[in-house]
Design a protein around this motif. Structure first.
Motif, PDB file in Angstrom:
ATOM      1  N   TYR A 240       0.866  -0.971  -0.146  1.00 35.46           N
ATOM      2  CA  TYR A 240       0.073   0.000  -0.089  1.00 35.46           C
ATOM      3  C   TYR A 240       0.632   1.170  -0.134  1.00 35.46           C
ATOM      4  N   TRP A 241       0.176   2.446  -0.273  1.00 32.36           N
ATOM      5  CA  TRP A 241       1.188   3.593  -0.094  1.00 32.36           C
ATOM      6  C   TRP A 241       0.596   4.541   0.740  1.00 32.36           C
ATOM      7  N   PHE A 242       1.011   5.600   1.192  1.00 33.49           N
ATOM      8  CA  PHE A 242       0.457   6.759   1.525  1.00 33.49           C
ATOM      9  C   PHE A 242       1.515   8.126   1.645  1.00 33.49           C
ATOM     10  N   GLU A 243       0.828   9.121   1.851  1.00 33.78           N
ATOM     11  CA  GLU A 243       1.733  10.414   1.706  1.00 33.78           C
ATOM     12  C   GLU A 243       1.090  11.487   2.977  1.00 33.78           C
ATOM     13  N   ALA A 244       1.873  11.615   3.857  1.00 31.13           N
ATOM     14  CA  ALA A 244       1.524  12.556   5.142  1.00 31.13           C
ATOM     15  C   ALA A 244       1.636  14.019   4.559  1.00 31.13           C
ATOM     16  N   LEU A 245       0.521  14.779   4.675  1.00 32.13           N
ATOM     17  CA  LEU A 245       0.404  16.227   4.298  1.00 32.13           C
ATOM     18  C   LEU A 245       0.801  17.117   5.350  1.00 32.13           C
ATOM     19  N   LYS A 246       0.966  16.740   6.664  1.00 33.16           N
ATOM     20  CA  LYS A 246       1.661  17.429   7.652  1.00 33.16           C
ATOM     21  C   LYS A 246       2.287  16.643   8.933  1.00 33.16           C
ATOM     22  N   GLU A 247       3.194  17.258   9.529  1.00 34.50           N
ATOM     23  CA  GLU A 247       3.931  17.008  10.557  1.00 34.50           C
ATOM     24  C   GLU A 247       3.113  16.424  11.714  1.00 34.50           C
ATOM     25  N   GLY A 248       3.524  15.432  12.536  1.00 29.06           N
ATOM     26  CA  GLY A 248       2.552  15.130  13.725  1.00 29.06           C
ATOM     27  C   GLY A 248       2.492  13.650  14.207  1.00 29.06           C
ATOM     28  N   LEU A 249       1.781  13.243  14.996  1.00 30.18           N
ATOM     29  CA  LEU A 249       1.864  12.105  15.562  1.00 30.18           C
ATOM     30  C   LEU A 249       0.407  11.283  14.934  1.00 30.18           C
ATOM     31  N   PHE A 250       0.290  10.205  14.282  1.00 27.18           N
ATOM     32  CA  PHE A 250      -0.918   9.577  13.860  1.00 27.18           C
ATOM     33  C   PHE A 250      -1.089   8.329  14.320  1.00 27.18           C
ATOM     34  N   TYR A 251      -2.212   7.817  14.689  1.00 32.73           N
ATOM     35  CA  TYR A 251      -2.531   6.761  15.356  1.00 32.73           C
ATOM     36  C   TYR A 251      -3.499   5.735  14.534  1.00 32.73           C
ATOM     37  N   GLY A 252      -3.189   4.507  14.676  1.00 34.29           N
ATOM     38  CA  GLY A 252      -4.146   3.306  14.271  1.00 34.29           C
ATOM     39  C   GLY A 252      -4.327   2.288  15.167  1.00 34.29           C
ATOM     40  N   GLN A 253      -4.895   1.350  14.888  1.00 26.15           N
ATOM     41  CA  GLN A 253      -4.923   0.016  15.579  1.00 26.15           C
ATOM     42  C   GLN A 253      -4.810  -1.340  14.517  1.00 26.15           C
ATOM     43  N   CYS A 254      -4.466  -2.270  15.106  1.00 29.07           N
ATOM     44  CA  CYS A 254      -4.924  -3.658  14.265  1.00 29.07           C
ATOM     45  C   CYS A 254      -6.163  -3.785  13.905  1.00 29.07           C
ATOM     46  N   SER A 255      -6.766  -3.910  12.807  1.00 29.93           N
ATOM     47  CA  SER A 255      -7.917  -3.908  12.511  1.00 29.93           C
ATOM     48  C   SER A 255      -8.347  -5.256  11.980  1.00 29.93           C
ATOM     49  N   GLU A 256      -7.653  -6.416  12.531  1.00 23.01           N
ATOM     50  CA  GLU A 256      -8.133  -7.630  12.266  1.00 23.01           C
ATOM     51  C   GLU A 256      -8.105  -8.462  13.307  1.00 23.01           C
ATOM     52  N   LEU A 257      -9.235  -9.218  14.168  1.00 26.15           N
ATOM     53  CA  LEU A 257      -9.288  -9.753  15.211  1.00 26.15           C
ATOM     54  C   LEU A 257      -8.159 -10.894  15.010  1.00 26.15           C
ATOM     55  N   MET A 265      -3.094  -3.199  20.221  1.00 24.35           N
ATOM     56  CA  MET A 265      -2.132  -3.585  19.373  1.00 24.35           C
ATOM     57  C   MET A 265      -2.008  -2.398  18.435  1.00 24.35           C
ATOM     58  N   PRO A 266      -1.616  -1.206  19.148  1.00 20.08           N
ATOM     59  CA  PRO A 266      -1.734   0.023  18.257  1.00 20.08           C
ATOM     60  C   PRO A 266      -0.600   0.416  17.241  1.00 20.08           C
ATOM     61  N   ILE A 267      -0.631   1.256  16.542  1.00 23.88           N
ATOM     62  CA  ILE A 267       0.055   1.691  15.457  1.00 23.88           C
ATOM     63  C   ILE A 267       0.414   3.304  15.804  1.00 23.88           C
ATOM     64  N   ALA A 268       1.700   3.604  15.657  1.00 22.90           N
ATOM     65  CA  ALA A 268       1.895   5.059  15.735  1.00 22.90           C
ATOM     66  C   ALA A 268       2.891   5.464  14.702  1.00 22.90           C
ATOM     67  N   VAL A 269       2.376   6.400  14.037  1.00 23.24           N
ATOM     68  CA  VAL A 269       3.265   7.248  12.908  1.00 23.24           C
ATOM     69  C   VAL A 269       3.920   8.476  13.137  1.00 23.24           C
ATOM     70  N   ARG A 270       5.167   8.456  13.449  1.00 22.49           N
ATOM     71  CA  ARG A 270       5.506  10.069  13.620  1.00 22.49           C
ATOM     72  C   ARG A 270       6.137  10.502  12.338  1.00 22.49           C
ATOM     73  N   VAL A 271       5.318  11.671  11.862  1.00 22.62           N
ATOM     74  CA  VAL A 271       5.652  12.443  10.638  1.00 22.62           C
ATOM     75  C   VAL A 271       6.681  13.562  10.791  1.00 22.62           C
ATOM     76  N   VAL A 272       7.673  13.706  10.393  1.00 19.37           N
ATOM     77  CA  VAL A 272       8.813  14.740  10.724  1.00 19.37           C
ATOM     78  C   VAL A 272       9.147  15.278   9.361  1.00 19.37           C
ATOM     79  N   SER A 273       9.888  16.541   9.442  1.00 22.32           N
ATOM     80  CA  SER A 273      10.314  17.125   8.169  1.00 22.32           C
ATOM     81  C   SER A 273      11.353  16.191   7.445  1.00 22.32           C
ATOM     82  N   LYS A 274      11.752  16.539   6.265  1.00 17.90           N
ATOM     83  CA  LYS A 274      12.624  15.387   5.538  1.00 17.90           C
ATOM     84  C   LYS A 274      13.990  15.720   6.175  1.00 17.90           C
ATOM     85  N   GLU A 275      14.184  16.875   6.732  1.00 21.25           N
ATOM     86  CA  GLU A 275      15.762  16.847   7.377  1.00 21.25           C
ATOM     87  C   GLU A 275      15.766  16.343   8.707  1.00 21.25           C
ATOM     88  N   GLN A 276      14.687  16.341   9.468  1.00 20.22           N
ATOM     89  CA  GLN A 276      14.566  15.434  10.617  1.00 20.22           C
ATOM     90  C   GLN A 276      14.708  14.202  10.424  1.00 20.22           C
TER      91      GLN A 276
END
Length: 310
Positions: A240-257, A265-276
């Motif tokens: 799959y693919w995605f493209e984050a439009l802003k920086e920050g912390l974005f959360y999800g969870q496992c979505s299959e029992l 079973m959480p999911i955390a994606v930290r989006v930062v600048s390209k330099e960072q």
């Protein structure tokens, strides 16, 4: 058609941004909000299209529901037993049969076309992905492996991989879970049952390829604000693919029992600048834990300055 989709996607982004502004000061974007009834804020191009498609389909569902309810009510009233002692023997009406055959077909066509367009966009990134991350599901945590763009020994030596565990277990008390979140940086940014010890770090405004698999049972890697939901199946790689439009912390969870601790079973994606990201990646190749500490210090310090400047 492409122009129309772009207009609707931009509209969805404006609507979601307006909703986020109304909630500013309570909890950050990229996670559920108290009393939230709609979709999470759209923070990727695909999620913006999902928002538009959701509203588009709703425009069909509401009038159809009202029409069917009105017809049922009218039939109950008009053909009740007190007004129809003798039941009608009508068994055929050509006009009605033509209408109730053609109308659903037309409605389904109007829904199918943008549905196929969205499905195509979900699996066809606008450009070649600049970064590939492999997410492996385990009972009950995630493992991440950043795959180098080439197979040279130097690139392999700089490969980054780590596991991402829930910050607190379901067996811990609520006080312990809150304490763990506060110790990391506060409940607003590290919510109970969503925060993890090591977030998946990616750069902003970058096409990211995510490949998923599982080491045991079927899991599902899902981040709602990014429009991502892809199954992790043992012995198989899904992409799959995605493209984050802003920086920050974005959360999800496992979505299959997936077993006893599926709910934790959480999911955390930290989006930062390209330099960072480049600095984090170089440091993470040596020590992921230290790289995360340096990144959090930089991000939290900037956040504190922004808050103080309001």
């Amino acid at each position: 058609m492409r122009v129309r989709r772009s207009i609707f996607a931009a509209g969805a982004l404006l609507l979601s941004a307006g909703g986020a502004a109304a909630q500013e000061g309570s909890t950050p974007a990229g996670q559920p909000h108290p009393w939230q009834m709609g979709l999470q804020e759209a923070l990727s191009p695909i999620e913006a299209q999902i928002h538009w498609f959701s509203n588009y389909v709703l425009a069909f569902i509401v009038p159809i529901t009202i029409l069917v309810a009105a017809l049922l009510g009218w039939c109950v009233y008009r053909f009740r037993e007190s007004r129809n002692r003798e039941a009608s023997r009508t068994s055929h009406n050509t006009l009605i049969e033509v209408v109730w055959t053609l109308a659903p077909v037309i409605v389904l066509l109007f829904i199918a076309v943008p549905s196929f367009q969205l499905l195509t966009a979900q699996y066809n990134p606008p450009s070649e992905p600049e970064l590939t991350v492999k997410a492996t599901g385990y009972q009950w945590y995630w493992g991440y492996e950043y795959q180098p763009s080439n197979d040279s020994p130097e690139a392999q030596a700089k490969a980054v991989s780590f596991d991402s565990y829930p910050l607190a277990q379901l067996t811990d008390s609520l006080a312990d879970q809150d304490a763990a979140s506060e110790a990391k940086g506060g409940l607003d940014f590290y919510p109970r049952l969503l925060a993890v010890d090591n977030e998946m770090v990616v750069p902003v405004n970058t096409v990211i390829r995510v490949t998923t698999t599982s080491a045991d049972v079927i899991h599902s890697w899902a981040v709602p604000s990014m429009g991502v939901k892809v199954d992790a199946v043992p012995g198989r790689l899904n992409e799959y693919w995605f493209e984050a439009l802003k920086e920050g912390l974005f959360y999800g969870q496992c979505s299959e029992l997936c077993g006893q601790n599926h709910a934790n079973m959480p999911i955390a994606v930290r989006v930062v600048s390209k330099e960072q990201f480049q600095k984090w990646y170089a440091a993470a190749a040596e020590d992921v834990g230290e790289a995360n500490k340096q990144l959090m210090a930089e991000v939290d310090g900037r956040k504190a300055v922004e808050v103080a400047g309001r």
